[in-house]
Design a protein around this motif. Structure first.
Motif, PDB file in Angstrom:
ATOM      1  N   GLY A 136       0.825  -1.198   0.000  1.00 36.20           N
ATOM      2  CA  GLY A 136       0.000   0.000   0.000  1.00 36.20           C
ATOM      3  C   GLY A 136       0.859   1.247   0.000  1.00 36.20           C
ATOM      4  N   CYS A 188      -1.585  -2.844  -4.151  1.00 36.48           N
ATOM      5  CA  CYS A 188      -3.018  -3.071  -3.936  1.00 36.48           C
ATOM      6  C   CYS A 188      -3.811  -2.291  -4.983  1.00 36.48           C
ATOM      7  N   PRO A 190      -6.278   0.152  -6.618  1.00 32.28           N
ATOM      8  CA  PRO A 190      -6.891   1.341  -5.997  1.00 32.28           C
ATOM      9  C   PRO A 190      -8.333   1.121  -5.536  1.00 32.28           C
ATOM     10  N   LEU A 193      -8.162  -0.773  -2.393  1.00 29.48           N
ATOM     11  CA  LEU A 193      -7.619   0.063  -1.319  1.00 29.48           C
ATOM     12  C   LEU A 193      -8.692   0.992  -0.766  1.00 29.48           C
ATOM     13  N   ARG A 194      -9.559   1.508  -1.627  1.00 35.10           N
ATOM     14  CA  ARG A 194     -10.634   2.392  -1.151  1.00 35.10           C
ATOM     15  C   ARG A 194     -11.596   1.650  -0.232  1.00 35.10           C
TER      16      ARG A 194
END
Length: 285
Positions: A136, A188, A190, A193-194
């Protein structure tokens, strides 16, 4: 005891290999828990300590990439049969996706949120599950969670750890999946990740954050260094001081303590500077 030592030797070797690749490690017991007990276990009501006392036994806060420090941790826990890899720590800022069984739930999640699961390091667990390693960005704090995204998907983030491949537990061994040993951890996606990381909270301008004030233990840790471990202990203490926001505050005291143990002052200053550079560079990675 002999069988424990036979298992501990490869565990240490695997841990040293992971540390050499930039993954901070700690020794684990066969139960997958940190092998070293807290030095504050007999002190009820003791304030929270993340290793500033200078003693091992603070779980994930002991995690290190320094080979001498790794050897010291395993020497203090000869019963360790595995090792944990700290997540969320520089330079990789590792995120672990822990799947209970086959990754069907993750593929379904990816389809619903329009991201592709990258090829990455994959560790097979004794229970038939798997761990996917992702990286990350430095400014994303991914919390640990259990089945929050979907049933059977747990996340290991900041403050958590993954059992490293090569570890042996009471339920069996952890091993790298075929075709993944030479892969680096993939970034990761995106969109994923959100889902994992809450929005970054910024401190209001003009309101500085308070740094912990407990640095005496680090100084004592350096003062107690036996010959042959003086530089290693100083480097470890300096890294912990920087991580806790005490780098500049404790630098002089740590140098003085190291000189009292017999370490030449120029060498002590160079070690402090090296620890500061490493810590600051890791935070930017």
């Amino acid at each position: 005891m002999a069988s424990d030592r036979q298992t501990a030797a490869p565990a240490l070797a695997h841990a040293l290999s992971a540390a050499a690749q930039g993954f901070p490690v700690i020794p684990l017991s066969p139960t997958k828990l940190p092998a070293l007990r807290s030095p504050h276990r007999d002190t009820p009501g003791a304030p929270p300590c993340r290793g500033a006392c200078g003693l091992p036994g603070h779980g994930i806060h002991d995690a290190t990439c320094d080979p001498l420090a790794v050897r010291a941790l395993f020497a203090a826990a000869p019963w360790a049969t595995g090792y944990g890899i700290a997540c969320g720590r520089p330079p990789h800022h590792l995120i672990g996706v822990d799947l209970d069984t086959e990754p069907a739930a993750l593929y379904d999640l990816a389809a619903r949120h329009h991201f592709t699961i990258p090829r990455t390091v994959t560790v097979l667990t004794p229970s038939g599950g798997r761990h996917l390693w992702l990286t990350g960005p430095p400014d994303a704090v991914v919390p640990n969670s259990a089945s929050r995204l979907a049933p059977g998907i747990d996340i290991r983030g900041a403050g958590g750890y993954l059992v490293g491949p090569g570890s042996v537990t009471a339920r069996g061994a952890y091993r790298l999946a075929p075709g993944t040993p030479h892969l680096p951890p993939a970034p990761c996606p995106p969109a994923l990740l959100r889902l994992l990381a809450p929005p970054t909270r910024r401190h209001p301008a003009g309101r500085p954050t308070r740094a912990p004030a407990h640095g005496e233990g680090l100084i004592r840790f350096v003062l107690a260094a036996p010959e042959g471990q003086r530089n290693t202990r100083l480097f470890w203490a300096a890294c912990r001081a920087c991580e806790n926001g005490l780098g500049d505050t404790l630098a002089g005291a740590l140098i003085t303590a190291a000189v009292r143990t017999g370490l030449p002052e120029p060498e002590a200053r160079a070690t402090i500077a090296s620890a500061a550079r490493l810590t600051h560079a890791s935070r930017r990675t």
